[in-house]
Design a protein around this motif. Sequence first.
Motif, PDB file in Angstrom:
ATOM      1  N   SER A  89     -23.760   5.518  18.963  1.00  0.00           N
ATOM      2  CA  SER A  89     -23.624   4.109  18.566  1.00  0.00           C
ATOM      3  C   SER A  89     -24.110   3.148  19.656  1.00  0.00           C
ATOM      4  CB  SER A  89     -22.190   3.786  18.160  1.00  0.00           C
ATOM      5  OG  SER A  89     -21.308   4.014  19.230  1.00  0.00           O
ATOM      6  N   THR A  90     -23.917   3.498  20.913  1.00  0.00           N
ATOM      7  CA  THR A  90     -24.369   2.638  22.007  1.00  0.00           C
ATOM      8  C   THR A  90     -25.891   2.543  22.019  1.00  0.00           C
ATOM      9  OG1 THR A  90     -22.434   3.236  23.309  1.00  0.00           O
ATOM     10  CG2 THR A  90     -24.279   2.271  24.511  1.00  0.00           C
ATOM     11  N   MET A  91     -26.548   3.675  21.831  1.00  0.00           N
ATOM     12  CA  MET A  91     -28.008   3.678  21.793  1.00  0.00           C
ATOM     13  C   MET A  91     -28.510   2.915  20.561  1.00  0.00           C
ATOM     14  SD  MET A  91     -30.746   6.821  21.574  1.00  0.00           S
ATOM     15  CE  MET A  91     -30.122   7.333  19.973  1.00  0.00           C
ATOM     16  N   MET A  92     -27.897   3.165  19.413  1.00  0.00           N
ATOM     17  CA  MET A  92     -28.308   2.442  18.202  1.00  0.00           C
ATOM     18  C   MET A  92     -28.132   0.947  18.400  1.00  0.00           C
ATOM     19  SD  MET A  92     -27.128   4.865  14.993  1.00  0.00           S
ATOM     20  CE  MET A  92     -25.462   4.301  15.044  1.00  0.00           C
ATOM     21  N   ALA A  93     -27.024   0.549  18.993  1.00  0.00           N
ATOM     22  CA  ALA A  93     -26.760  -0.872  19.232  1.00  0.00           C
ATOM     23  C   ALA A  93     -27.831  -1.474  20.144  1.00  0.00           C
ATOM     24  CB  ALA A  93     -25.371  -1.063  19.829  1.00  0.00           C
ATOM     25  N   ALA A  94     -28.244  -0.740  21.163  1.00  0.00           N
ATOM     26  CA  ALA A  94     -29.271  -1.246  22.082  1.00  0.00           C
ATOM     27  C   ALA A  94     -30.591  -1.490  21.345  1.00  0.00           C
ATOM     28  CB  ALA A  94     -29.473  -0.264  23.232  1.00  0.00           C
ATOM     29  N   PHE A  95     -30.972  -0.561  20.490  1.00  0.00           N
ATOM     30  CA  PHE A  95     -32.210  -0.750  19.724  1.00  0.00           C
ATOM     31  C   PHE A  95     -32.064  -1.896  18.727  1.00  0.00           C
ATOM     32  CE2 PHE A  95     -33.431   3.350  21.415  1.00  0.00           C
ATOM     33  CZ  PHE A  95     -34.813   3.233  21.530  1.00  0.00           C
ATOM     34  N   LEU A  96     -30.957  -1.933  18.020  1.00  0.00           N
ATOM     35  CA  LEU A  96     -30.757  -2.998  17.032  1.00  0.00           C
ATOM     36  C   LEU A  96     -30.708  -4.368  17.689  1.00  0.00           C
ATOM     37  CD1 LEU A  96     -28.210  -1.181  14.695  1.00  0.00           C
ATOM     38  CD2 LEU A  96     -30.644  -1.597  14.259  1.00  0.00           C
ATOM     39  N   ASP A  97     -30.074  -4.457  18.855  1.00  0.00           N
ATOM     40  CA  ASP A  97     -30.085  -5.720  19.604  1.00  0.00           C
ATOM     41  C   ASP A  97     -31.522  -6.125  19.947  1.00  0.00           C
ATOM     42  OD1 ASP A  97     -27.320  -5.957  19.570  1.00  0.00           O
ATOM     43  OD2 ASP A  97     -27.051  -5.191  21.611  1.00  0.00           O
ATOM     44  N   ARG A  98     -32.289  -5.163  20.394  1.00  0.00           N
ATOM     45  CA  ARG A  98     -33.686  -5.427  20.777  1.00  0.00           C
ATOM     46  C   ARG A  98     -34.483  -5.954  19.588  1.00  0.00           C
ATOM     47  NH1 ARG A  98     -38.028  -6.601  22.018  1.00  0.00           N
ATOM     48  NH2 ARG A  98     -39.403  -5.762  23.590  1.00  0.00           N
ATOM     49  N   TRP A  99     -34.162  -5.452  18.376  1.00  0.00           N
ATOM     50  CA  TRP A  99     -34.874  -5.868  17.162  1.00  0.00           C
ATOM     51  C   TRP A  99     -34.193  -7.038  16.456  1.00  0.00           C
ATOM     52  CZ3 TRP A  99     -34.467  -0.087  15.792  1.00  0.00           C
ATOM     53  CH2 TRP A  99     -35.417   0.634  16.506  1.00  0.00           C
ATOM     54  N   GLN A 100     -33.108  -7.537  17.045  1.00  0.00           N
ATOM     55  CA  GLN A 100     -32.339  -8.657  16.488  1.00  0.00           C
ATOM     56  C   GLN A 100     -31.836  -8.365  15.071  1.00  0.00           C
ATOM     57  OE1 GLN A 100     -34.873 -12.108  17.021  1.00  0.00           O
ATOM     58  NE2 GLN A 100     -34.555 -12.080  19.226  1.00  0.00           N
ATOM     59  N   VAL A 101     -31.347  -7.139  14.894  1.00  0.00           N
ATOM     60  CA  VAL A 101     -30.736  -6.728  13.625  1.00  0.00           C
ATOM     61  C   VAL A 101     -29.225  -6.825  13.807  1.00  0.00           C
ATOM     62  CG1 VAL A 101     -30.387  -4.810  12.011  1.00  0.00           C
ATOM     63  CG2 VAL A 101     -32.651  -5.195  13.027  1.00  0.00           C
ATOM     64  N   PRO A 102     -28.536  -7.619  12.985  1.00  0.00           N
ATOM     65  CA  PRO A 102     -27.083  -7.746  13.138  1.00  0.00           C
ATOM     66  C   PRO A 102     -26.389  -6.407  12.870  1.00  0.00           C
ATOM     67  CG  PRO A 102     -27.875  -8.991  11.216  1.00  0.00           C
ATOM     68  CD  PRO A 102     -29.061  -8.389  11.867  1.00  0.00           C
ATOM     69  N   HIS A 103     -25.417  -6.109  13.722  1.00  0.00           N
ATOM     70  CA  HIS A 103     -24.710  -4.835  13.584  1.00  0.00           C
ATOM     71  C   HIS A 103     -23.327  -4.940  14.203  1.00  0.00           C
ATOM     72  CE1 HIS A 103     -24.994  -3.736  17.879  1.00  0.00           C
ATOM     73  NE2 HIS A 103     -26.105  -4.471  17.826  1.00  0.00           N
ATOM     74  N   GLU A 104     -22.516  -3.959  13.914  1.00  0.00           N
ATOM     75  CA  GLU A 104     -21.190  -3.823  14.527  1.00  0.00           C
ATOM     76  C   GLU A 104     -21.165  -2.458  15.198  1.00  0.00           C
ATOM     77  OE1 GLU A 104     -17.568  -5.065  15.708  1.00  0.00           O
ATOM     78  OE2 GLU A 104     -18.783  -6.267  14.330  1.00  0.00           O
ATOM     79  N   ASN A 105     -21.284  -2.444  16.514  1.00  0.00           N
ATOM     80  CA  ASN A 105     -21.268  -1.207  17.281  1.00  0.00           C
ATOM     81  C   ASN A 105     -22.319  -0.205  16.778  1.00  0.00           C
ATOM     82  OD1 ASN A 105     -20.343   0.339  19.415  1.00  0.00           O
ATOM     83  ND2 ASN A 105     -18.793   1.359  18.164  1.00  0.00           N
ATOM     84  N   GLY A 106     -23.510  -0.690  16.449  1.00  0.00           N
ATOM     85  CA  GLY A 106     -24.600   0.172  16.012  1.00  0.00           C
ATOM     86  C   GLY A 106     -24.691   0.377  14.513  1.00  0.00           C
ATOM     87  N   ALA A 107     -23.699  -0.077  13.769  1.00  0.00           N
ATOM     88  CA  ALA A 107     -23.717   0.049  12.308  1.00  0.00           C
ATOM     89  C   ALA A 107     -24.167  -1.279  11.708  1.00  0.00           C
ATOM     90  CB  ALA A 107     -22.336   0.430  11.786  1.00  0.00           C
ATOM     91  N   ILE A 108     -25.237  -1.249  10.951  1.00  0.00           N
ATOM     92  CA  ILE A 108     -25.761  -2.471  10.329  1.00  0.00           C
ATOM     93  C   ILE A 108     -24.775  -2.936   9.266  1.00  0.00           C
ATOM     94  CG2 ILE A 108     -27.649  -3.453   8.978  1.00  0.00           C
ATOM     95  CD1 ILE A 108     -29.500  -1.414  10.359  1.00  0.00           C
ATOM     96  N   GLU A 109     -24.356  -4.192   9.389  1.00  0.00           N
ATOM     97  CA  GLU A 109     -23.312  -4.725   8.520  1.00  0.00           C
ATOM     98  C   GLU A 109     -23.829  -5.651   7.429  1.00  0.00           C
ATOM     99  OE1 GLU A 109     -19.898  -4.084   8.748  1.00  0.00           O
ATOM    100  OE2 GLU A 109     -20.492  -2.540  10.184  1.00  0.00           O
ATOM    101  N   SER A 110     -25.107  -5.996   7.474  1.00  0.00           N
ATOM    102  CA  SER A 110     -25.640  -6.998   6.566  1.00  0.00           C
ATOM    103  C   SER A 110     -27.029  -6.578   6.101  1.00  0.00           C
ATOM    104  CB  SER A 110     -25.725  -8.336   7.302  1.00  0.00           C
ATOM    105  OG  SER A 110     -26.547  -9.237   6.618  1.00  0.00           O
ATOM    106  N   ASP A 111     -27.428  -7.078   4.956  1.00  0.00           N
ATOM    107  CA  ASP A 111     -28.786  -6.838   4.478  1.00  0.00           C
ATOM    108  C   ASP A 111     -29.720  -7.981   4.878  1.00  0.00           C
ATOM    109  OD1 ASP A 111     -28.072  -4.467   3.260  1.00  0.00           O
ATOM    110  OD2 ASP A 111     -27.642  -5.420   1.338  1.00  0.00           O
TER     111      ASP A 111
END
Length: 166
Positions: A89-111
């Motif tokens: 989850s930490t790695m996923m969160a880092a990538f999602l942050d980099r791509w500006q995709v909203p998430h909760e601890n690496g889990a995408i919460e929104s479409d």
Amino acid sequence: MWTARRILKELADSDRRRRILTEFWKQGEQNARLTAQMQLAKAMNFRQESIRKMSPEKKADLLASRIATADFEQFFEMALMAYHTQHQSTMMAAFLDRWQVPHENGAIESDDYTAPTAEQVREAVQELSGQYDREDVLIYLASAGLLMGDAWREATWPVVDELKPA
């Protein structure tokens, strides 16, 4: 095309593959685990009770032995998802942050987001390269493409193809 079976065969070494498949037996939905247990028993001529009593690691080894069989693809997909949510989850969160995709601890919460482009994926891999194991990154990117759909496939799979070991 990166299927769950191909991801596990080509991108995960045997220890990592075992850890991923063990997560299915520990965290997977109960009905899915029961179905996998029944399919394994049938495929291997075992009694279901024998498989039920095995440790999650032993069940993971049995599941890994069926990696060439398309009948088990859904369980491999579930294992990849469980592994990432439990251990990456930490790695996923880092990538999602980099791509500006909203998430909760690496889990995408929104479409309400835009999937990254292949160039953004390349940039994120380069930027985060020293922080995460390369094999974990490749498994994550291939899994994201598999589980998230077309736009993600177009962005992640070319990068996996470029970076995977020969």
